[in-house]
Design an enzyme around this catalytic site. Structure first.
Site, short mmCIF file in Angstrom:
data_model
loop_
_atom_site.label_atom_id
_atom_site.label_comp_id
_atom_site.label_asym_id
_atom_site.label_seq_id
_atom_site.Cartn_x
_atom_site.Cartn_y
_atom_site.Cartn_z
N HIS A 37 0.84 -1.20 0.00
CA HIS A 37 0.00 0.00 0.00
C HIS A 37 0.87 1.25 0.00
O HIS A 37 2.09 1.19 0.16
CB HIS A 37 -0.92 -0.03 1.21
CG HIS A 37 -2.04 -1.01 1.09
ND1 HIS A 37 -3.11 -1.08 1.97
CD2 HIS A 37 -2.27 -2.00 0.18
CE1 HIS A 37 -3.93 -2.04 1.61
NE2 HIS A 37 -3.45 -2.62 0.53
N GLU A 79 1.27 3.75 2.09
CA GLU A 79 2.03 4.07 3.30
C GLU A 79 3.31 3.26 3.38
O GLU A 79 4.36 3.76 3.77
CB GLU A 79 1.16 3.83 4.54
CG GLU A 79 -0.09 4.69 4.61
CD GLU A 79 -1.31 4.06 3.98
OE1 GLU A 79 -2.43 4.34 4.45
OE2 GLU A 79 -1.15 3.28 3.00
N TRP A 120 -17.25 6.00 -39.38
CA TRP A 120 -16.74 6.39 -38.08
C TRP A 120 -17.36 7.72 -37.76
O TRP A 120 -17.24 8.66 -38.55
CB TRP A 120 -15.22 6.49 -38.07
CG TRP A 120 -14.53 5.17 -38.23
CD1 TRP A 120 -13.93 4.68 -39.32
CD2 TRP A 120 -14.31 4.20 -37.18
NE1 TRP A 120 -13.38 3.45 -39.07
CE2 TRP A 120 -13.59 3.14 -37.75
CE3 TRP A 120 -14.68 4.12 -35.84
CZ2 TRP A 120 -13.23 2.02 -37.02
CZ3 TRP A 120 -14.31 3.01 -35.12
CH2 TRP A 120 -13.58 1.98 -35.71
N ARG A 158 -10.77 2.41 -21.63
CA ARG A 158 -10.95 0.97 -21.45
C ARG A 158 -9.88 0.40 -20.52
O ARG A 158 -10.16 -0.47 -19.68
CB ARG A 158 -10.89 0.25 -22.80
CG ARG A 158 -12.09 0.50 -23.70
CD ARG A 158 -11.90 -0.21 -25.04
NE ARG A 158 -13.04 0.01 -25.93
CZ ARG A 158 -13.13 -0.46 -27.16
NH1 ARG A 158 -12.12 -1.21 -27.65
NH2 ARG A 158 -14.19 -0.21 -27.91
#
Length: 334
Positions: free
Chosen positions: A44, A46, A166, A180
């Site tokens: 983590h 910390e 498109w 994504r």
């Protein structure tokens, strides 16, 4: 704290279902160590910040700035609140409280009981916004839902024959691939799968592929579509069968199922965020059931004249951006 939030952002797309967290350790107004939660299952913030301090003796005279309340439970790593106590930090400044019942104030309680000065709520709004996916799952028991579509200048997502390529430009499409890579799952409906044959993978960006989801109630889609190529974990929601194959799972729901049931299933799988990429029918289902948090809408310069209408949001955008000739409007649903 701003620096802690900047560091935390580096974990986006890599730490779910954990929150993004940054930590900065300061001694005499100088940063002596900093770190962030880099990958799910890893150390983590910390821990990484403390390990970055060259002179551990300074920790007892230092302040730790942490963007989210230090954890108080054993998960894949030991509790960070205990580590801060063990290292004898003088003061801990926290951005936002962790509303996970496993933490929920327990981290702060550990710090206070050890005689550490604690300050809570510094840049709290920014800290909660950064981890809105995490907080949505914890507090609403469902993934954070992002609706995304591209529409023509005159408000259509596709022509009458369902063709849509498109509407947006290459730069906009690259941005979609970045998104994504940052989210846990991506969903389309039957018609989008059939007529667009999307892969729903990350190609124009670097990052992991999201879990692919498709709604095909009667299992009418041909199995040679890109979604069923077994290269990326994929779930097909239907009313016919439950079955597991390599990287492909069929999940049976009752006829007339609601979107809420899909979100409940995803929550049980610890899916923290979901992009809904269409089509119009599925997008409107999320809107009608009031199960969305954010919408990202591209408008291109092309006009179709007629076709399949784009969803309508009766909201003002919170942000409007120009991406070459495209306009991107971002909406937040409160």
């Amino acid at each position: 704290m701003k620096r802690a939030l900047e560091l935390a952002e580096s974990g986006r797309g890599f730490v779910s279902p954990n929150p993004m967290v940054g930590c900065v350790i300061v001694h005499d107004d100088l940063i002596i160590g900093e770190g962030f939660h880099e990958i799910y299952g890893g150390a983590h913030a910390e821990v990484n910040a403390i390990n970055a301090v060259n002179n551990p003796d300074l920790l007892r005279k230092s302040t730790a700035y942490v963007s989210l309340e230090p954890c108080a439970h054993w998960g894949k790593t030991p509790p960070c609140a205990n580590l801060l106590v063990e290292k004898g930090l003088k003061k801990v400044v926290i951005g936002a409280l962790d509303t996970n019942p496993l933490v929920g104030g327990k981290g702060i309680e550990i710090l206070l009981n050890a005689g550490i000065e604690v300050v809570i709520g510094v840049l709290e709004k920014e800290a909660r916004s950064q981890n809105r996916r995490f907080f949505t799952q914890i507090e609403k028991k469902r993934p954070y839902v992002i609706l995304k579509w591209a529409q023509s200048k005159d408000g259509f997502v596709a022509r009458s024959d369902y063709s849509s390529k498109w509407i947006s430009n290459a730069r906009s499409r690259q941005l979609v691939h970045k998104w994504r890579a940052e989210e846990d799952a991506i969903l389309v409906g039957k018609n989008t799968a059939k007529y667009d044959n999307p892969s729903l993978t990350v190609r124009d960006w670097t990052g992991k592929n999201p879990l692919r989801l498709v709604i095909d109630p009667k299992l009418e889609l041909p199995q040679n579509l890109n979604l069923f190529d077994h290269t990326v974990p994929t779930i097909c929601y239907n009313t016919v069968k439950s079955e597991k194959r390599e990287n492909l799972e069929f999940v049976k729901l009752e006829p007339g199922f609601e979107i809420r049931e899909i979100l409940e299933d995803l929550n049980s799988r610890k899916i923290q965020s979901l992009i809904v990429e269409g089509g119009s029918f599925v997008l409107n289902k999320f809107i009608d059931e009031d199960l969305w948090d954010e919408a990202r809408v591209f408008t291109g310069p092309t006009e179709f004249g007629e076709g399949i209408s784009a969803p309508i949001l009766n909201l003002s955008p919170t942000e409007t951006l120009s991406i070459q000739e495209d306009t991107l409007r971002i909406y937040h649903h409160v």
